[in-house]
Design a protein around this motif. Structure first.
Motif, mmCIF file in Angstrom:
data_model
loop_
_atom_site.group_PDB
_atom_site.id
_atom_site.type_symbol
_atom_site.label_atom_id
_atom_site.label_comp_id
_atom_site.label_asym_id
_atom_site.label_seq_id
_atom_site.Cartn_x
_atom_site.Cartn_y
_atom_site.Cartn_z
ATOM 1 N N GLN A 2 0.867 -1.177 0.000
ATOM 2 C CA GLN A 2 0.000 0.000 0.000
ATOM 3 C C GLN A 2 0.911 1.235 0.000
ATOM 4 O O GLN A 2 1.571 1.535 0.985
ATOM 5 C CB GLN A 2 -0.893 -0.056 1.240
ATOM 6 C CG GLN A 2 -2.290 0.447 1.046
ATOM 7 C CD GLN A 2 -2.370 1.954 0.927
ATOM 8 O OE1 GLN A 2 -1.461 2.682 1.276
ATOM 9 N NE2 GLN A 2 -3.477 2.435 0.420
ATOM 10 N N THR A 4 0.354 4.568 -0.295
ATOM 11 C CA THR A 4 -0.007 5.734 0.518
ATOM 12 C C THR A 4 0.425 5.542 1.964
ATOM 13 O O THR A 4 0.979 6.454 2.586
ATOM 14 C CB THR A 4 -1.524 6.008 0.440
ATOM 15 O OG1 THR A 4 -1.868 6.233 -0.930
ATOM 16 C CG2 THR A 4 -1.913 7.206 1.274
ATOM 17 N N ALA A 5 0.204 4.355 2.501
ATOM 18 C CA ALA A 5 0.620 4.067 3.879
ATOM 19 C C ALA A 5 2.141 4.166 4.009
ATOM 20 O O ALA A 5 2.660 4.678 5.009
ATOM 21 C CB ALA A 5 0.125 2.692 4.306
ATOM 22 N N ARG A 7 4.056 6.087 2.314
ATOM 23 C CA ARG A 7 4.371 7.526 2.300
ATOM 24 C C ARG A 7 4.067 8.172 3.650
ATOM 25 O O ARG A 7 4.791 9.067 4.089
ATOM 26 C CB ARG A 7 3.602 8.220 1.183
ATOM 27 C CG ARG A 7 4.120 7.874 -0.198
ATOM 28 C CD ARG A 7 3.354 8.629 -1.281
ATOM 29 N NE ARG A 7 3.744 8.158 -2.593
ATOM 30 C CZ ARG A 7 2.980 7.418 -3.384
ATOM 31 N NH1 ARG A 7 1.758 7.089 -3.033
ATOM 32 N NH2 ARG A 7 3.426 7.017 -4.551
ATOM 33 N N VAL A 8 2.996 7.744 4.300
ATOM 34 C CA VAL A 8 2.662 8.283 5.628
ATOM 35 C C VAL A 8 3.770 7.943 6.622
ATOM 36 O O VAL A 8 4.197 8.790 7.413
ATOM 37 C CB VAL A 8 1.293 7.742 6.115
ATOM 38 C CG1 VAL A 8 1.070 8.052 7.587
ATOM 39 C CG2 VAL A 8 0.169 8.314 5.264
ATOM 40 N N GLY A 9 4.249 6.700 6.592
ATOM 41 C CA GLY A 9 5.349 6.309 7.474
ATOM 42 C C GLY A 9 6.600 7.127 7.210
ATOM 43 O O GLY A 9 7.269 7.584 8.142
ATOM 44 N N ALA A 12 6.216 10.597 8.580
ATOM 45 C CA ALA A 12 6.367 10.628 10.052
ATOM 46 C C ALA A 12 7.837 10.742 10.431
ATOM 47 O O ALA A 12 8.187 11.462 11.377
ATOM 48 C CB ALA A 12 5.733 9.387 10.667
ATOM 49 N N VAL A 119 2.591 6.307 14.772
ATOM 50 C CA VAL A 119 1.918 6.498 13.481
ATOM 51 C C VAL A 119 2.701 5.781 12.381
ATOM 52 O O VAL A 119 2.130 5.082 11.536
ATOM 53 C CB VAL A 119 1.777 8.006 13.152
ATOM 54 C CG1 VAL A 119 1.383 8.231 11.698
ATOM 55 C CG2 VAL A 119 0.771 8.657 14.088
ATOM 56 N N ALA A 120 4.014 5.923 12.392
ATOM 57 C CA ALA A 120 4.845 5.296 11.356
ATOM 58 C C ALA A 120 4.763 3.770 11.424
ATOM 59 O O ALA A 120 4.667 3.107 10.387
ATOM 60 C CB ALA A 120 6.293 5.760 11.489
ATOM 61 N N ALA A 123 1.503 2.746 9.995
ATOM 62 C CA ALA A 123 1.513 2.977 8.546
ATOM 63 C C ALA A 123 2.289 1.877 7.821
ATOM 64 O O ALA A 123 1.834 1.362 6.794
ATOM 65 C CB ALA A 123 2.110 4.347 8.233
ATOM 66 N N VAL A 126 0.285 -1.341 7.842
ATOM 67 C CA VAL A 126 -0.774 -1.250 6.830
ATOM 68 C C VAL A 126 -0.169 -1.429 5.435
ATOM 69 O O VAL A 126 -0.711 -2.158 4.596
ATOM 70 C CB VAL A 126 -1.536 0.091 6.934
ATOM 71 C CG1 VAL A 126 -2.423 0.327 5.723
ATOM 72 C CG2 VAL A 126 -2.355 0.124 8.219
ATOM 73 N N ALA A 127 0.955 -0.773 5.185
ATOM 74 C CA ALA A 127 1.593 -0.863 3.874
ATOM 75 C C ALA A 127 1.947 -2.308 3.528
ATOM 76 O O ALA A 127 1.790 -2.739 2.388
ATOM 77 C CB ALA A 127 2.848 0.002 3.833
#
Length: 142
Positions: A2, A4-5, A7-9, A12, A119-120, A123, A126-127
């Motif tokens: 995933q 987007t996940a 990228r979120v990590g 962070a 959060v990371a 993420a 999830v990724a």
């Protein structure tokens, strides 16, 4: 994988490093401790430095390293966006490094890093675990 996940990590990591370095300059610290550290000299071979300079330099380098980790993860994610299956090893390393960093934060430096690295970790999990539909190859119709 995933994307987007992932990228979120990465974001962070960048956010944590940036805020860390901003706070290094913005927060005055303990004046008595800073004075004591300035009076403590560390000699490494022919180089002589006070402990406050060494501490500040290591701290700023740590923040910069966190920013670089995040930027590299973003760059890797971008480079492999059409081959997300090849991103998995990077995601595993990112998850392990982030989980280790979160553990250190929980033990030694509670506060904002606990939140951002939590959060990371989520993420990156999830990724790595999210099922994504494969994108059609641009030349598949030919």
């Amino acid at each position: 994988m995933q994307l987007t996940a992932m990228r979120v990590g990465a974001a962070a990591w960048i956010f944590t490093g940036f805020v860390h370095d901003v706070l290094e300059f913005a927060l005055p610290g303990d004046p008595e401790l800073n004075e004591t550290m300035r009076g403590s000299v560390i000699e490494i071979g022919p180089i002589s430095m006070n402990a406050e300079s060494v501490n500040r330099g290591v701290s700023l380098a740590m923040g910069l390293a966190m920013i670089v980790v995040g930027l590299l993860l973003l760059m890797i994610t971008q480079a492999l966006k059409t081959q997300a299956h090849q991103l998995r090893p990077f995601g595993v390393v990112a998850l392990i490094a982030t989980a280790c960093t979160l553990t250190l934060a929980l033990a030694l430096i509670p506060g904002p890093p606990v939140a951002t690295f939590s959060v990371a970790v989520v993420a990156f999990i999830v990724a790595l675990t999210a099922k994504t539909s494969p994108r059609p190859h641009p030349h598949a119709a030919e």
